[in-house]
Design a protein around this motif. Structure first.
Motif, PDB file in Angstrom:
ATOM      1  N   THR A 111     -41.926 -40.680  13.872  1.00  0.00           N
ATOM      2  CA  THR A 111     -41.220 -40.414  12.623  1.00  0.00           C
ATOM      3  C   THR A 111     -42.146 -39.755  11.609  1.00  0.00           C
ATOM      4  OG1 THR A 111     -39.765 -42.309  13.006  1.00  0.00           O
ATOM      5  CG2 THR A 111     -39.865 -41.462  10.756  1.00  0.00           C
ATOM      6  N   ALA A 112     -43.373 -40.264  11.503  1.00  0.00           N
ATOM      7  CA  ALA A 112     -44.345 -39.656  10.602  1.00  0.00           C
ATOM      8  C   ALA A 112     -44.665 -38.230  11.028  1.00  0.00           C
ATOM      9  CB  ALA A 112     -45.620 -40.503  10.560  1.00  0.00           C
ATOM     10  N   GLY A 113     -44.748 -37.994  12.348  1.00  0.00           N
ATOM     11  CA  GLY A 113     -45.006 -36.648  12.835  1.00  0.00           C
ATOM     12  C   GLY A 113     -43.875 -35.687  12.513  1.00  0.00           C
ATOM     13  N   LEU A 114     -42.643 -36.143  12.642  1.00  0.00           N
ATOM     14  CA  LEU A 114     -41.500 -35.304  12.265  1.00  0.00           C
ATOM     15  C   LEU A 114     -41.543 -34.961  10.786  1.00  0.00           C
ATOM     16  CD1 LEU A 114     -38.678 -37.150  14.258  1.00  0.00           C
ATOM     17  CD2 LEU A 114     -39.638 -34.901  14.767  1.00  0.00           C
ATOM     18  N   LEU A 115     -42.007 -35.889   9.974  1.00  0.00           N
ATOM     19  CA  LEU A 115     -42.129 -35.648   8.538  1.00  0.00           C
ATOM     20  C   LEU A 115     -43.227 -34.615   8.267  1.00  0.00           C
ATOM     21  CD1 LEU A 115     -41.034 -36.593   5.760  1.00  0.00           C
ATOM     22  CD2 LEU A 115     -42.774 -38.387   5.803  1.00  0.00           C
ATOM     23  N   HIS A 152     -41.240 -47.060   8.254  1.00  0.00           N
ATOM     24  CA  HIS A 152     -39.942 -46.584   8.701  1.00  0.00           C
ATOM     25  C   HIS A 152     -40.020 -45.951  10.079  1.00  0.00           C
ATOM     26  CE1 HIS A 152     -39.022 -45.934   4.132  1.00  0.00           C
ATOM     27  NE2 HIS A 152     -38.984 -47.214   4.489  1.00  0.00           N
ATOM     28  N   HIS A 153     -38.963 -46.166  10.874  1.00  0.00           N
ATOM     29  CA  HIS A 153     -38.787 -45.367  12.082  1.00  0.00           C
ATOM     30  C   HIS A 153     -37.361 -44.805  12.100  1.00  0.00           C
ATOM     31  CE1 HIS A 153     -37.590 -49.370  14.072  1.00  0.00           C
ATOM     32  NE2 HIS A 153     -36.505 -48.618  14.173  1.00  0.00           N
ATOM     33  N   LEU A 154     -37.203 -43.685  12.779  1.00  0.00           N
ATOM     34  CA  LEU A 154     -35.948 -42.943  12.818  1.00  0.00           C
ATOM     35  C   LEU A 154     -34.934 -43.633  13.714  1.00  0.00           C
ATOM     36  CD1 LEU A 154     -34.281 -40.324  12.256  1.00  0.00           C
ATOM     37  CD2 LEU A 154     -35.465 -39.314  14.238  1.00  0.00           C
ATOM     38  N   ALA A 155     -33.705 -43.771  13.214  1.00  0.00           N
ATOM     39  CA  ALA A 155     -32.604 -44.356  13.987  1.00  0.00           C
ATOM     40  C   ALA A 155     -31.414 -43.389  13.910  1.00  0.00           C
ATOM     41  CB  ALA A 155     -32.263 -45.738  13.436  1.00  0.00           C
ATOM     42  N   GLY A 156     -30.194 -43.914  13.933  1.00  0.00           N
ATOM     43  CA  GLY A 156     -29.009 -43.076  13.851  1.00  0.00           C
ATOM     44  C   GLY A 156     -28.832 -42.200  15.088  1.00  0.00           C
ATOM     45  N   ARG A 192     -41.432 -49.616  21.806  1.00  0.00           N
ATOM     46  CA  ARG A 192     -40.266 -50.324  22.327  1.00  0.00           C
ATOM     47  C   ARG A 192     -39.005 -49.593  21.892  1.00  0.00           C
ATOM     48  NH1 ARG A 192     -41.950 -52.926  17.773  1.00  0.00           N
ATOM     49  NH2 ARG A 192     -40.390 -53.145  16.129  1.00  0.00           N
ATOM     50  N   THR A 193     -37.900 -49.959  22.502  1.00  0.00           N
ATOM     51  CA  THR A 193     -36.622 -49.446  22.047  1.00  0.00           C
ATOM     52  C   THR A 193     -36.002 -50.446  21.085  1.00  0.00           C
ATOM     53  OG1 THR A 193     -35.561 -50.416  23.998  1.00  0.00           O
ATOM     54  CG2 THR A 193     -36.161 -48.093  24.119  1.00  0.00           C
ATOM     55  N   CYS A 194     -35.367 -49.927  20.076  1.00  0.00           N
ATOM     56  CA  CYS A 194     -34.588 -50.723  19.131  1.00  0.00           C
ATOM     57  C   CYS A 194     -33.153 -50.229  19.286  1.00  0.00           C
ATOM     58  CB  CYS A 194     -35.116 -50.533  17.703  1.00  0.00           C
ATOM     59  SG  CYS A 194     -34.117 -51.310  16.416  1.00  0.00           S
ATOM     60  N   TYR A 195     -32.355 -50.949  20.066  1.00  0.00           N
ATOM     61  CA  TYR A 195     -31.026 -50.509  20.489  1.00  0.00           C
ATOM     62  C   TYR A 195     -31.181 -49.212  21.291  1.00  0.00           C
ATOM     63  CZ  TYR A 195     -25.963 -49.814  20.398  1.00  0.00           C
ATOM     64  OH  TYR A 195     -24.661 -49.655  20.758  1.00  0.00           O
ATOM     65  N   ASP A 196     -30.996 -48.037  20.700  1.00  0.00           N
ATOM     66  CA  ASP A 196     -31.116 -46.795  21.465  1.00  0.00           C
ATOM     67  C   ASP A 196     -32.068 -45.803  20.820  1.00  0.00           C
ATOM     68  OD1 ASP A 196     -29.661 -46.063  19.259  1.00  0.00           O
ATOM     69  OD2 ASP A 196     -27.951 -45.253  20.364  1.00  0.00           O
ATOM     70  N   HIS A 197     -33.004 -46.301  19.977  1.00  0.00           N
ATOM     71  CA  HIS A 197     -33.992 -45.401  19.396  1.00  0.00           C
ATOM     72  C   HIS A 197     -35.381 -46.012  19.528  1.00  0.00           C
ATOM     73  CE1 HIS A 197     -32.462 -47.996  16.108  1.00  0.00           C
ATOM     74  NE2 HIS A 197     -33.727 -48.027  15.720  1.00  0.00           N
ATOM     75  N   LEU A 198     -36.391 -45.230  19.220  1.00  0.00           N
ATOM     76  CA  LEU A 198     -37.771 -45.617  19.460  1.00  0.00           C
ATOM     77  C   LEU A 198     -38.341 -46.377  18.273  1.00  0.00           C
ATOM     78  CD1 LEU A 198     -40.184 -45.328  21.422  1.00  0.00           C
ATOM     79  CD2 LEU A 198     -40.765 -43.192  20.244  1.00  0.00           C
ATOM     80  N   ALA A 199     -39.010 -47.496  18.566  1.00  0.00           N
ATOM     81  CA  ALA A 199     -39.586 -48.339  17.518  1.00  0.00           C
ATOM     82  C   ALA A 199     -41.013 -48.706  17.901  1.00  0.00           C
ATOM     83  CB  ALA A 199     -38.728 -49.594  17.316  1.00  0.00           C
ATOM     84  N   ARG A 222     -30.503 -42.253  10.079  1.00  0.00           N
ATOM     85  CA  ARG A 222     -30.598 -43.620   9.620  1.00  0.00           C
ATOM     86  C   ARG A 222     -32.032 -44.072   9.893  1.00  0.00           C
ATOM     87  NH1 ARG A 222     -26.739 -48.657  11.615  1.00  0.00           N
ATOM     88  NH2 ARG A 222     -27.661 -50.264  10.298  1.00  0.00           N
ATOM     89  N   PHE A 223     -32.530 -45.001   9.089  1.00  0.00           N
ATOM     90  CA  PHE A 223     -33.915 -45.430   9.243  1.00  0.00           C
ATOM     91  C   PHE A 223     -34.005 -46.943   9.156  1.00  0.00           C
ATOM     92  CE2 PHE A 223     -33.943 -41.102   7.907  1.00  0.00           C
ATOM     93  CZ  PHE A 223     -34.978 -40.522   8.624  1.00  0.00           C
ATOM     94  N   CYS A 224     -34.903 -47.487   9.966  1.00  0.00           N
ATOM     95  CA  CYS A 224     -35.167 -48.922   9.966  1.00  0.00           C
ATOM     96  C   CYS A 224     -36.576 -49.169   9.451  1.00  0.00           C
ATOM     97  CB  CYS A 224     -35.063 -49.493  11.377  1.00  0.00           C
ATOM     98  SG  CYS A 224     -33.481 -49.249  12.208  1.00  0.00           S
ATOM     99  N   LEU A 225     -36.765 -50.317   8.819  1.00  0.00           N
ATOM    100  CA  LEU A 225     -38.112 -50.751   8.473  1.00  0.00           C
ATOM    101  C   LEU A 225     -38.636 -51.507   9.691  1.00  0.00           C
ATOM    102  CD1 LEU A 225     -40.278 -50.826   6.280  1.00  0.00           C
ATOM    103  CD2 LEU A 225     -39.324 -52.995   5.517  1.00  0.00           C
TER     104      LEU A 225
END
Length: 266
Positions: free
Chosen positions: A128-132, A204-208, A113-120, A194-197
């Protein structure tokens, strides 16, 4: 100069507390700007009820209105409102599912889903884990993955940023279609990282600004597509192949189950 007292939480909380207004806010939580007629349909409200709720939300500072010709488009005031919605979802009881359609929609939201304008959702956490794993991000607190850290409240966005850009950030992000220099140079008060729980995954997922750029790149490439009238997004076959090859995110379909992504727990 007037002396300021404590924050009036109740004045804002009441705006979220009415079911109709909550549905309007949830319809806007993916960052879209929508006319009142569309919001009324998505929230299951009459035009007059939607108009009344929108007026209250606008007066309370939770939404803004943009005029385009004769039309008025409504959107969340900023990403902090979306963060509050996600935070409330972590402590809110689940609504009973009364139909197969409702159950399918709820599962889709948890999936991607989208969380405002980022992927959740499960996919947002997996990306996010893959980017890490691929070195685009690097942990700065000694924890090597996206798990919830000690002391992180489920009902609040992350106060501290537990990651920074990694040594392969430009390379990996460019492969995803993200121009890191352009995102860095954007004139915005919003932080790059920025990161959200995630409320459904407890990770965590990537935001900002970077999170928004990643989501937009995946949409532009056709790796994700939006579902009409929903925050849920769909991973396409090209997206499944691309995320597997670039980030090691593997979609797995099991009989009678929704798609799941291996790698989201690392």
């Amino acid at each position: 100069m007037a002396i300021q007292g404590d924050s009036d939480i109740a004045a804002v909380a009441v705006l979220f507390a009415e079911p109709g207004r909550a549905r309007v806010l949830q319809a806007l939580a993916d960052g879209r700007s929508l006319p009142a007629s569309v919001l009324a349909a998505e929230a299951g409200l009459s035009p007059s009820a939607a108009s009344a709720h929108l007026a209250r939300l606008r007066e309370g500072g939770l939404i803004e209105v943009e005029r385009s010709g004769r039309h008025r488009y409504h959107r969340l005031a900023d990403d902090r409102v979306a963060a509050v919605l996600e935070a409330l979802a972590t402590i809110a009881p689940a609504r009973p599912v009364r139909s197969l359609r409702e159950g399918t929609r709820a599962a889709a939201l948890r999936q991607a889903r989208t969380c405002y304008d980022h992927l959740a959702g499960r996919l947002g956490v997996a990306v996010t884990a893959g980017l890490l794993r691929q070195g685009a991000l690097r942990s700065v607190d000694g924890v090597p993955d996206t798990r919830r850290r000690r002391g992180e409240a489920l009902s609040k966005p992350l106060a501290d940023v537990p990651y920074e850009l990694g040594p392969r950030a430009e390379e990996v992000l460019a492969a995803l279609g993200v121009d890191l220099d352009a995102v860095r140079g954007a004139s915005s008060r919003r932080p790059l990282l920025r990161f959200c729980l995630d409320w459904s995954e407890q990770r965590h997922h990537l935001a900002g600004r970077l999170g928004a750029a990643v989501l937009q790149a995946l949409l532009d490439a056709g790796w994700l597509c939006r579902r009409p009238g929903q925050r849920a997004v769909t991973l396409t076959e090209p997206g499944e192949r691309g995320l597997r090859d670039l980030l090691g995110v593997v979609a797995r379909e099991e009989p009678g189950a929704c798609a799941e992504w291996r790698g989201s727990r690392t």
